[in-house]
Write an enzyme that holds these catalytic residues in place. Structure first.
Site, PDB file in Angstrom:
ATOM      1  N   HIS A 165       0.826  -1.222   0.000  1.00 21.58           N
ATOM      2  CA  HIS A 165       0.000   0.000   0.000  1.00 21.58           C
ATOM      3  C   HIS A 165       0.860   1.272   0.000  1.00 21.58           C
ATOM      4  O   HIS A 165       0.543   2.249   0.675  1.00 21.58           O
ATOM      5  CB  HIS A 165      -0.970   0.015   1.198  1.00 21.58           C
TER       6      HIS A 165
ATOM      7  N   ASN B 129     -10.356  -2.745   2.622  1.00 28.56           N
ATOM      8  CA  ASN B 129     -10.085  -2.729   1.178  1.00 28.56           C
ATOM      9  C   ASN B 129     -11.367  -2.383   0.432  1.00 28.56           C
ATOM     10  O   ASN B 129     -12.433  -2.253   1.040  1.00 28.56           O
ATOM     11  CB  ASN B 129      -9.588  -4.104   0.721  1.00 28.56           C
TER      12      ASN B 129
END
Ligand code: NDP
Length: 481
Positions: free
Chosen positions: A54, A126
């Site tokens: 990420h 997510n």
């Protein structure tokens, strides 16, 4: 406008920020030019380690407004009717480095920090309701397959599909990734999910299992691989442009916040393990319950300070919200806070973007960059227990005991788990055009991998549905003919 005076970091005014101090107009630079040394030394230290996963992200501040009453499930202040809580969102891709292009097919991170009256609550989710894995032993290996091959320094479809085809629990998430939702047009045009099962508990000590859902009010919008590639050819920063630009122009993205709630003892009855991160709770079993609306309405003043240094961790829960036995959640409770201590330092939670907006009292002492001083609530209290008036525990926020239990063992996470049924449900949900794109995207990803890996993967797709396997084979033939 009177301009401010330039100073050193120690606050002394600077007379010349244009010309190095030299011995004669053509002579060498003097060691004494400390302002130059400070400037160069700071430049050398401008980067911190990027996140292992990420790394590329986009973020903004906003508000969560609770419009419905779910107080029978939770005593959390953040969920009391009418409450408005300031919050921060950071969206991201998973695999790409911090300079990666935004419009790539990948799962998107959907990390939220709610600055509640009783501490920060982080929901680090997510844009998909499930994940590739259910056992944390697999997480480092999985991430290695998403990152660069150690020898070629290139991404390796062979490694990805080798791992996925040996891990059938990944099929559900891979199906979502290869579907239209695998390449959203912008952060505002996708849903968010807490993904893990958490718990809610109320003032009567009742516990409920919970899943969090954030449904986009902008509508879903996606690009095909070709459209994504065209955009990347024009801009690698499409998400930042959309999120930052939208908010600057007063276009504030919103999400409908919902929960699914499961009574505590149902967890022993469901046909699927409700703590398995590769599974959803079907809506027919546990329908969505309305909670409120989340809106993003303020851009950060400084991207590095507020987004790069933002630190989200599933370990941050507040009274009324609890964990669950989800094994991946249990591992992330350790892993995320540990990553921040490494990346940002011991006191990362004292940085303004991470600092709670409620009082903080603890007995952690000293450490690198402690600029907060004593936080114990009393001058002479630097240990606990004490009679110096320092902060004390509050038993009224104790979580109710867990009623489900089991023996400690290394249970085989694949035993009794049907890894095909939920990808099949998703495949059944898609129309013909969506399926055609699913097959094409999967074929484009898997084409060229070793035959043994391809056969193993196709065998799994046949087991989800013969139509799914055939669709990918046909798409592969078109690609290779
Ligand atoms: P439902 O028909 O009640 O729910 C279907 C859900 O699927 C909706 O929330 C919809 O989201 C979402 N969806 C539609 N197309 C896609 C796609 N291409 N990729 C991902 N999600 C999509 O069915 P069930 O609850 O029984 O679930 C069936 C399947 O739907 C699951 O196996 C799972 O793959 C998927 N799903 C289920 C969710 C859940 O929490 N139950 C959540 C998201 C997906 P939207 O409302 O935004 O259109």
């Amino acid at each position: 406008m009177t301009q401010k005076r330039l100073t050193t970091t120690a606050g002394a005014p600077i007379a010349d920020n244009q010309n190095a101090l030299t011995a004669g107009a053509r002579g060498p630079v003097l060691m004494q030019d400390y302002q130059l040394i400070e400037k160069l030394a700071h430049q050398n230290r401008e980067r911190i380690p990027e996140r292992v996963v990420h790394a590329k992200g986009w973020g903004a501040f906003g508000t969560l407004k609770v419009t419905h009453d779910i107080s029978k499930y939770t005593r959390a202040k953040v969920f009391q009717p009418g409450t408005e809580t300031p919050m921060l969102a950071r969206f991201s891709t998973v695999a790409g480095e911090s300079g990666a292009a935004d419009h790539e097919r990948d799962v998107r991170g959907f990390a939220l920090k709610f600055y509640t009256e009783e501490g920060n609550w982080d929901l680090v989710g997510n844009n998909t309701p499930v994940f590739f894995l259910r056992d944390p032993y697999k997480f480092p290996d999985f991430i290695h397959t998403q990152k660069r091959h150690p020898r070629s320094n290139l991404r390796s479809p062979n490694a990805m599909w080798d791992f996925w085809s040996l891990s059938p629990e990944a099929l559900h998430q891979v199906t979502i990734l290869m579907s239209d939702r695998g390449l959203p047009q912008s952060p505002a045009q996708m849903n968010g999910y807490g993904s893990h099962t958490y718990s809610l508990w109320n003032d009567d000590g009742e516990r409920f299992w919970v899943k969090f859902h954030f449904k986009t009010l902008q509508g879903h919008a996606h690009y095909t691989n070709e459209e994504g590639a065209n955009i990347v050819g024009q801009t690698r920063e499409g998400y930042q442009e959309a999120l930052y630009g939208g908010i600057e122009s007063g276009d504030f993205p919103k999400w409908r916040v919902c929960i699914q709630v499961m009574p505590e003892m149902d967890a022993e009855k469901t046909s699927y393990n409700p703590f398995d991160l590769t599974k959803v709770w079907p809506h027919a079993d546990y329908p969505l319950i309305e909670v409120g609306v989340m809106e993003l309405n303020r851009n950060p003043e400084n991207y590095f300070a507020e987004i790069e240094q933002s630190a989200f961790s599933p370990s941050n829960i507040v009274p009324g919200i609890g964990f669950s036995p989800d094994k991946m959640l249990q591992a992330r409770i350790f892993s995320y806070a540990d990553a921040h201590r490494y990346r940002l330092g011991t006191h990362y939670e004292a940085l303004p973007v991470n600092a709670p907006k409620c009082p903080v009292h603890h007995y952690h002492k000293d450490g690198s960059m402690n600029f907060m001083g004593q936080q114990t609530g009393a001058r002479d209290a630097y240990y606990e227990p004490n009679t110096m008036g320092g902060a004390v525990e509050d038993p009224s926020v104790a979580e109710p005991p867990l009623r489900i239990s089991g023996d400690a063992d290394r249970y085989n996470h694949r035993d009794g788990n049907d890894d095909y049924v939920q990808p099949r449900a998703l495949h059944n949900l898609m129309n013909d055009a969506e399926r055609a794109r699913l097959y094409q995207n999967t074929a484009a990803s898997i084409v060229g991998v070793d035959a043994i890996i391809l056969d193993r993967a196709l065998d799994h797709y046949d087991q989800i549905s013969p139509a799914y396997g055939k669709g990918i084979r046909d798409a592969l033939s078109k690609l290779t003919s």
